[in-house]
Each structure stands twice: as C-alpha cells, then as structure tokens.
Motif scaffolding. Structure first.
Motif, PDB file in Angstrom:
ATOM      1  N   ALA A  13       1.098  -1.381   0.145  1.00 30.84           N
ATOM      2  CA  ALA A  13      -0.168  -0.131  -0.007  1.00 30.84           C
ATOM      3  C   ALA A  13       0.368   1.471  -0.169  1.00 30.84           C
ATOM      4  CB  ALA A  13      -1.145   0.318   1.133  1.00 30.84           C
ATOM      5  N   LEU A  14       2.294   1.510   0.940  1.00 32.06           N
ATOM      6  CA  LEU A  14       2.792   2.568   0.669  1.00 32.06           C
ATOM      7  C   LEU A  14       3.679   2.486  -0.508  1.00 32.06           C
ATOM      8  CD1 LEU A  14       4.421   1.554   4.097  1.00 32.06           C
ATOM      9  CD2 LEU A  14       2.434   4.160   3.653  1.00 32.06           C
ATOM     10  N   VAL A  15       3.769   2.065  -1.666  1.00 32.64           N
ATOM     11  CA  VAL A  15       4.847   1.719  -2.776  1.00 32.64           C
ATOM     12  C   VAL A  15       3.423   1.923  -3.014  1.00 32.64           C
ATOM     13  CG1 VAL A  15       5.417   0.310  -4.153  1.00 32.64           C
ATOM     14  CG2 VAL A  15       6.480  -0.559  -1.838  1.00 32.64           C
ATOM     15  N   ALA A  16       2.351   1.508  -3.027  1.00 29.17           N
ATOM     16  CA  ALA A  16       1.694   2.103  -4.403  1.00 29.17           C
ATOM     17  C   ALA A  16       1.295   3.572  -3.673  1.00 29.17           C
ATOM     18  CB  ALA A  16      -0.103   1.232  -4.036  1.00 29.17           C
ATOM     19  N   ALA A  17       0.891   4.285  -2.860  1.00 30.76           N
ATOM     20  CA  ALA A  17       0.857   5.316  -2.343  1.00 30.76           C
ATOM     21  C   ALA A  17       1.759   6.157  -3.208  1.00 30.76           C
ATOM     22  CB  ALA A  17       0.556   5.190  -1.034  1.00 30.76           C
ATOM     23  N   TRP A  18       3.388   5.958  -2.591  1.00 32.52           N
ATOM     24  CA  TRP A  18       4.276   6.602  -3.369  1.00 32.52           C
ATOM     25  C   TRP A  18       4.579   6.427  -4.217  1.00 32.52           C
ATOM     26  CZ3 TRP A  18       8.030  10.012  -1.385  1.00 32.52           C
ATOM     27  CH2 TRP A  18       8.731  10.511  -2.460  1.00 32.52           C
ATOM     28  N   THR A  19       3.887   5.612  -5.428  1.00 29.68           N
ATOM     29  CA  THR A  19       3.570   5.353  -6.489  1.00 29.68           C
ATOM     30  C   THR A  19       2.534   7.045  -7.409  1.00 29.68           C
ATOM     31  OG1 THR A  19       4.559   3.322  -7.338  1.00 29.68           O
ATOM     32  CG2 THR A  19       3.691   4.524  -8.632  1.00 29.68           C
ATOM     33  N   LEU A  20       1.768   6.499  -6.949  1.00 29.59           N
ATOM     34  CA  LEU A  20       1.132   7.593  -6.988  1.00 29.59           C
ATOM     35  C   LEU A  20       1.290   8.572  -6.847  1.00 29.59           C
ATOM     36  CD1 LEU A  20      -2.390   5.376  -6.004  1.00 29.59           C
ATOM     37  CD2 LEU A  20      -1.878   5.703  -7.944  1.00 29.59           C
ATOM     38  N   LEU A  21       2.016   9.079  -5.665  1.00 31.41           N
ATOM     39  CA  LEU A  21       3.075  10.685  -5.205  1.00 31.41           C
ATOM     40  C   LEU A  21       3.501  11.102  -6.429  1.00 31.41           C
ATOM     41  CD1 LEU A  21       2.340  10.736  -1.559  1.00 31.41           C
ATOM     42  CD2 LEU A  21       0.926  11.527  -2.931  1.00 31.41           C
ATOM     43  N   VAL A  22       4.123   9.963  -6.559  1.00 35.53           N
ATOM     44  CA  VAL A  22       5.193  10.057  -7.722  1.00 35.53           C
ATOM     45  C   VAL A  22       4.690  10.642  -9.190  1.00 35.53           C
ATOM     46  CG1 VAL A  22       7.412   9.124  -9.092  1.00 35.53           C
ATOM     47  CG2 VAL A  22       7.087   9.021  -6.660  1.00 35.53           C
ATOM     48  N   VAL A  23       3.734   9.675  -9.093  1.00 32.47           N
ATOM     49  CA  VAL A  23       3.220   9.890 -10.496  1.00 32.47           C
ATOM     50  C   VAL A  23       2.477  11.007 -11.315  1.00 32.47           C
ATOM     51  CG1 VAL A  23       0.699   8.789 -12.228  1.00 32.47           C
ATOM     52  CG2 VAL A  23       3.023   7.627 -11.173  1.00 32.47           C
ATOM     53  N   ALA A  24       1.539  11.635  -9.445  1.00 34.69           N
ATOM     54  CA  ALA A  24       0.908  13.083  -9.602  1.00 34.69           C
ATOM     55  C   ALA A  24       1.763  13.980  -9.950  1.00 34.69           C
ATOM     56  CB  ALA A  24       0.531  12.779  -8.391  1.00 34.69           C
ATOM     57  N   ARG A  25       3.539  13.692  -9.091  1.00 33.18           N
ATOM     58  CA  ARG A  25       3.691  15.594  -9.227  1.00 33.18           C
ATOM     59  C   ARG A  25       4.778  15.306 -11.180  1.00 33.18           C
ATOM     60  NH1 ARG A  25       5.029  19.911  -7.500  1.00 33.18           N
ATOM     61  NH2 ARG A  25       7.187  20.298  -7.642  1.00 33.18           N
ATOM     62  N   LEU A  26       4.265  14.216 -11.034  1.00 31.60           N
ATOM     63  CA  LEU A  26       5.355  13.920 -12.597  1.00 31.60           C
ATOM     64  C   LEU A  26       3.902  14.727 -13.344  1.00 31.60           C
ATOM     65  CD1 LEU A  26       7.121  10.130 -12.715  1.00 31.60           C
ATOM     66  CD2 LEU A  26       8.158  13.138 -12.914  1.00 31.60           C
ATOM     67  N   LEU A  27       3.025  14.312 -13.495  1.00 31.37           N
ATOM     68  CA  LEU A  27       2.326  14.610 -14.004  1.00 31.37           C
ATOM     69  C   LEU A  27       1.694  16.126 -14.020  1.00 31.37           C
ATOM     70  CD1 LEU A  27      -0.782  12.581 -13.804  1.00 31.37           C
ATOM     71  CD2 LEU A  27       0.070  12.872 -15.985  1.00 31.37           C
ATOM     72  N   GLN A  28       1.963  16.376 -12.478  1.00 31.58           N
ATOM     73  CA  GLN A  28       1.920  17.817 -12.540  1.00 31.58           C
ATOM     74  C   GLN A  28       3.549  19.161 -13.090  1.00 31.58           C
ATOM     75  OE1 GLN A  28       2.716  19.692  -8.593  1.00 31.58           O
ATOM     76  NE2 GLN A  28       1.057  21.477  -8.621  1.00 31.58           N
TER      77      GLN A  28
END
Length: 730
Positions: A13-28
């Motif tokens: 879950a933590l990895v998934a959350a971290w991945t989502l945060l990284v992807v979101a930041r990259l999208l931003q």
C-alpha cells in the motif's frame, strides 16, 4: 492473516501510494506546469536580442539613393566570461569614448549579455577585435546612412539608435519603412558559457521614391547657403514646386544639419520651417487680394484707382504706402505693390468675402503634405476682426501663412487656377498609398489666373522684382517684405523683417514655382534685394539643367548664375562617419578632402573655341557630346567652359561670330575675365526695386562643395490683433 501477510499488504500500500504521489507529481511537472517551467528555464538560460532591421531605401525621383541601411558592428559583452572587468574597461574606454566607470558598471551587471556600444565605426570595431578581450564580442547590425549628408536633411529626417524614425519622412513612414527586426537568441549554461543562434529572420522595410530631384535640391541648397552667408538671417527657406502636379522638386532650409550626426546640431536646426513655421507674408499675399477681387468681378486689370498719394485712413488709423502713388491701374497696383490700392480692392470685397477666399485658397488649414509637424497658419473669423483688419490682411499682415501655402497659391496662378495639394512622395514600393491625394480644386478661373500671370510678369519686367529677371527666359513673381513683431514691445520691429519672393518660370509656360523666404536678413531687408536674386540664380540653373531653350536673347557674360564660396573641408571625422567599408560609393572626395555631390557624367567639356561650326559638329559627334550652335563663323564662346565636367546628357552651347581669329581670341579672353562682373546691377537705394551686387563667382556650379552650415534659429511671429500696421513695400 499472518503478521507477514499484513506487513506485505502495508508495504504494498505504501509503495502504491508513493507511486501514485510520484506519478501525480510527474503529471504536475511534465504536463500541467510544463509550459510554465519551460518559460522559467528560458528566462534563465536564454535572452532574445533584437537586431536593427533593414529600413527601406529612400530615393529621389530619378532613383538616386538619399537614405539607406548599411551593415556595421555593435559590441556586446558576456559579463560572466570577463575575468577582470576593471582592466577590460580601462582598455576599452579610450577606443569607444565611454568612461571607465560606465563600462565597469555594464561589465559587472551580473547578466550574461550587455550591450557595450552599438553601431560603431569600422575603426573602433577593428581596434576592439585586435585587443582580443575575453567576453567581448561583435554583432552585425544595420545602421541608417545618408550618403549625401545635408542634402534634403529636413525632408528625410533621421532615426535614433533603436532605428525608430524621429523626424521627416523617416517618422511619417516609420511603420512601412522600418521593416521587422531580426532576432538573435543567446543561450547560456550553468557555467555561464554561451552560444548564439539566429531567431526570427529580418523583414526589410518598403522603399520610397520621392518627388525631389537630387540635382534641383542641390542647386536650391547651394544658393540658399550663399544668401545666408551674405545676409546672415535667422533662417531661410526655398521650395521648388511643379505647378501642374503639386510635386515638390526641392525643399531647402537654413540652418541645416547632417542626419548622420544629428545629435551634434542644435535643436533649432533640426526643425523644418518650410512646413512648421508660420509668418506674416507681406506683399506676396496681395496675389490673394487681387485675385479675389477679379474673381468676384469687382474690378478689372485696366481699372484706374486713386491711391491717394500713399495714405488711407481706416477707423481713425492712417496707413501709409511705401511710395506716394497717385492714380494706378490694377495692373500697376500689383506691379508697384501699392498697399493703398489693394486695401481699396479689399474694402470692395468686404470681410466675409475676403475670409471666404482665404479659406478657399487653403489658408488656416494644413496642405496635407506627407511631412510631419505641418502648421495650419493663423487666420481669424471675421467676427474677431478689428475695424482695420481688412486693410491689414489685404497687405499680408494680421495673418499667418506657411511657405507651402504661399507657393501653392502661386502655382495655382501658374497652372490656370487649380490648387494642387503639395506632395513629396511619388511611389511606395509593394504597397499602394493608404489614401489617394484629393482631386485638385478650382480656386480661380482661367481668366483670373491669366490676368494674375500678366501682372506678375510686369512685376519682374518693370516693377519691384527687376532683380528676378532671368537671362534668356521670362519670369513672373511677387516680392514681399513683412515686418515682424518685436516680442519685447508688442509692436512692429523696425529691424526685423521677413523678405520673400514667390514666382514661376518661364512666364508663358510655367515649369516650376519657387518660393524664397529669408527671416530677419541683415544689411538689406526688401524681398527684391534679398529673395528675388536667389530665385533668379536657382531658376536659371534649373532651366539649364533641364535643357530648356531660351526664349529671349542670351547674354553670354551672365552664363554663370550660381554663387560659389570658399571650399569648406569635410568634418575631421568624415571617414569615421562612413558606417561601413562595404559602402564605397557613398560620396566622392576631392583632393582637399571636401565632400562633393556626384551629379556629373565624368566627361570634360571639349574646347571648341576658334573652330568652325562644321568642325564643332563633327567633333561633338565623335566624342558623343550634344551641342547647340548659335551664330556663324568661328566659335568665340562656349558654355560650360572647356574642361568643365558635364552632367549626363548636358548640352554645350557654342556661340559663333564672323571676324578675325585675333579678334575672336580677344573676345574669348574678355569673356573669360569679365564674365564675373559684366551686366551686374548697380547698388540702388534701399527700396524694393533695388538690386544687389552678387558675390564673386568662380567655380563650376555642378562641381562645387556641399552646403555650409550656418547658425541661427527660426523665430517668426504673427502680428497680434490691435497692432496698427505700417504698409511695407513689396
């Protein structure tokens, strides 16, 4: 669920959350704020520099360039690459003429690009390159260059360092002449290393073809400078107009300036008084008064009018004429410039009609010429006139006019009664004119215009403008001598006058109209003494330039009309003034270093003296030189003289006489020696009929140096209401 399973789920879950945060930041960063970050990076790493555009060429009517753009070097610095700004500034200061303190400020600016000096001379650029200084570079730019220097300076105007037009046609046609500047992109990295690349390419401006004739402009400027040298006025103006089209062939002013170095001249010399100055015209305005009375059928040329021995009373004010005239015809009133006579005609017209004709003739409104800053002149509606205004206005007082307005009225009389809008732009390349010139308007009938032409011819032959008589041609015109207002007293000055003359030639079929206005001359004050001789010298040279055959007997002793003064050397920095060595045909320099206007063909006139007409005709055919033969026998005189440089297609006139060779040789010698003094008018009393003694003339008018700068400021004033006029002679 075992503890190991729970741990796995939590870690996943933590990895998934971290991945989502990284992807979101990259999208931003990469999508939503991509453009913003690119702009920030460019601001930090790039700078776009505009490089001066290629302004359009300005030509005269014969496609001789009067203004052009040439490539020069500009010097800039990359401050981050300069190891020792102080030493660099010390070496550059004496070369560029910039203080060390100012150079150090630019070199320590912290930016990765800084202009040091733009559009430098070849000598400056070469010396800077020889220093091979780290962080100092050159960039090619375009600089405006005026190859004929002072020629038509007030018409052309000038441009600033940023290549924006600041005066004249450079300002009026800025949007079309300037073109689009090129862009140079400077890129730098984190170590302040830079490289340049070309950005937007330049787009050249549109070219202009003027109505000016370079040769006629040169003649006008040269003769005006001679008059200024003789009479030392505050300012002076000459306008030459084609009466049937309104085209301006020449517009000259003194003092003048060199547009290549306009900042070196006082502000008054940059102003164009031909269009921007209003003045009281004096007796030249009598053309308007008499033409209006004729047009209204209130008089006729032969009517006899009592001029009351030179005095008339209006509303309790006595207005004196310059001479005690008795009964004169209307023709004689104009011929002798009688103030009382024209006042009587104006009284017949009345205030309303007088004002209506003033408006119809274009006074109180700009003519619409393409030059900036045109004055409207000064007129008042009849309800603001005093009881003596009608008399003052009839004589050219209590009204302000421009030189363009006066020359346009004379042209209307010359062309049969049509007012033509003055124009100075003949053609604009790649673009039609934004608005077509208005159709000519009829301001007087052909009958009235013919009567005025006859009167103005009499003014020259037997009136106040005898000094305007041409050698071999007829001429017509009117003199003017207007008192100026003394600003200290509010009354008319007894010292300052505007001496003027407006006329056309030949009188029977006018080819051009010339106005000469001289503000506050010294020594002599009357239009017939000061301005009319300038008209004569200009008109004779224009007629010779255009190869117009004489209609009257020619006096060979007067073959040289132009005044020539002592040669003036070119400015000491003239070589440095030339912006690029790539431009090799800018101006010819004579042996003394004086700048010369190249208007000759480079062919020297052969010597035809003492030869027969058949020999002259044969030799002229062999050499390809056109000739005009007068008389029979042996040649005793020719014009231009042997050895003179001929203009393109210029004819040589050769006079023949039957007689002994010894007698002809003596006549030739006598002609050469006495040509300077023969038939000169003698000094007369200081009246408008007086003549002037011309300065000694020596040089060929087609190979003399350029115009000499003369100091002085334009100060013309218009009489305030309520000041009692004193009639001045024409």
């Amino acid at each position: 669920m075992t503890s190991s399973s729970r741990s796995f789920v939590v870690v996943s879950a933590l990895v998934a959350a971290w991945t989502l945060l990284v992807v979101a930041r990259l999208l931003q960063l990469q999508v939503y704020r991509h453009d913003s970050f690119v702009r920030q990076a460019r601001r930090q790493q790039e700078r776009t520099i505009e490089v001066s555009p290629v302004r359009g060429v300005i030509y005269d009517r014969n496609y001789h360039p009067l203004a052009m753009s040439v490539q020069v070097d500009s010097i800039f610095a990359v401050p981050g690459e300069i190891p020792n700004p102080r030493d660099t500034a010390k070496m550059l200061s004496p070369i560029l003429g910039i203080s060390e303190a100012e150079l150090q400020r630019r070199l320590k600016s912290g930016r990765f690009f800084s202009w040091i000096k733009r559009k430098v001379s070849d000598r400056e650029a070469k010396r800077v390159r020889q220093l091979n200084l780290q962080g100092i570079y050159t960039q090619k730019e375009n600089k405006r260059f005026y190859p004929k220097r002072e020629l038509a300076a007030h018409v052309l105007g000038y441009v600033g360092m940023d290549d924006h037009g600041l005066a004249g046609l450079e300002l009026s046609y800025e949007s079309s002449i300037r073109g689009r500047p090129a862009q140079l992109v400077i890129e730098t990295d984190a170590k302040q290393r830079w490289r340049g690349r070309e950005g937007r390419p330049p787009e050249p401006g549109q070219n202009l073809v003027l109505t000016l004739d370079e040769n006629i402009q040169y003649i006008a400027e040269r003769e005006l400078a001679a008059a200024v040298n003789q009479f030392r006025p505050l300012s002076a103006t000459v306008i030459v107009q084609e009466p049937h089209t309104g085209e301006i062939l020449a517009m000259a002013n003194q003092p003048t300036f060199n547009p290549n170095r306009y900042s070196d001249f006082p502000p008054d010399s940059l102003r164009n008084p031909a269009v921007a100055a209003s003045y009281e015209p004096g007796s030249t305005f009598k053309i308007v008064t008499v033409a209006s009375a004729l047009e209204e059928k209130l008089t006729e040329p032969g009517e006899r009018i009592d001029c009351q021995m030179g005095a008339i009373v209006l509303a309790g004010h006595v207005i004196h004429d310059h001479h005690k005239y008795g009964v004169l015809t209307v023709n004689e009133i104009m011929q002798n410039s009688s103030g009382v006579g024209v006042i009587k005609l104006a009284l017949r017209l009345g205030n309303e009609n007088m004002y209506r004709y003033m408006q119809a003739f274009g006074f109180g409104a700009p003519t619409g010429i393409e030059l900036p800053g045109e004055a409207r002149g000064l007129t008042k509606p009849p309800e603001r006139w005093s009881k003596i205004s009608i008399g003052a206005i009839a004589m050219g007082q209590e009204v302000g006019v421009t030189s363009l307005q006066i020359v346009s009225i004379a042209s209307a009389a010359a062309n049969g009664g049509w007012w033509m809008r003055p124009t100075i732009v003949r053609e604009q390349f790649r673009k039609a004119r934004s608005s077509m010139p208005p159709a000519p308007r009829k301001v007087m009938s052909e009958e009235t215009a013919a009567a005025i032409r006859k009167m103005l011819t009499m003014v020259v032959t037997s009136g106040t403008a005898k000094t305007a008589q041409l050698n071999g041609y007829t001429a017509a015109g009117k003199t003017g001598t207007a008192q100026k207002i003394d600003p200290r007293t509010g009354t008319y000055s007894k010292r300052d006058y505007v001496a003027s003359y407006v006329g056309f030639a030949p009188a029977e079929s006018p080819m051009f109209t010339i106005l000469v206005a001289v503000d506050s001359p010294r020594g002599k004050i009357y239009g017939g003494e000061v301005a009319a001789p300038v008209f004569k010298r200009i008109a004779e040279q224009i007629l010779a330039y255009r190869n117009v055959p004489p209609s009257l007997p020619v006096k060979p002793a007067l073959r040289q009309a132009a005044w020539t003064g002592q040669r003036q050397p070119a400015p000491a920095d003239f070589a440095a003034e030339l912006p690029s060595s790539d431009w090799n045909d800018a101006e010819a320099l004579d042996g003394s270093g004086a700048a010369m206007l190249s208007i000759d063909s480079g062919v020297a006139a052969p010597n035809f003296i003492s030869k027969t007409a058949r020999s002259v005709a044969g030799e002229s055919q062999l050499q390809g030189v056109p000739v005009r033969l007068i008389g029979s026998g042996l040649a005793y005189h020719q014009s231009p003289e042997p050895g003179s440089l001929l203009r393109v297609d210029q004819k040589i006139t050769v006079w023949f006489k039957v007689g002994s060779a010894a007698g002809l040789a003596q006549a030739q010698q006598s002609t050469g020696v006495q040509a300077q003094t023969a038939n000169r008018p003698k000094e007369d009393q200081p009246t408008d009929q007086g003549a002037i003694t011309a300065p000694k003339r020596q040089d060929n008018p087609w190979t003399s140096p350029g115009i000499h700068k003369t100091g002085g400021a334009t100060q013309r004033s218009v009489r305030p209401a309520g000041v009692t006029p004193i009639a001045a002679p024409g």
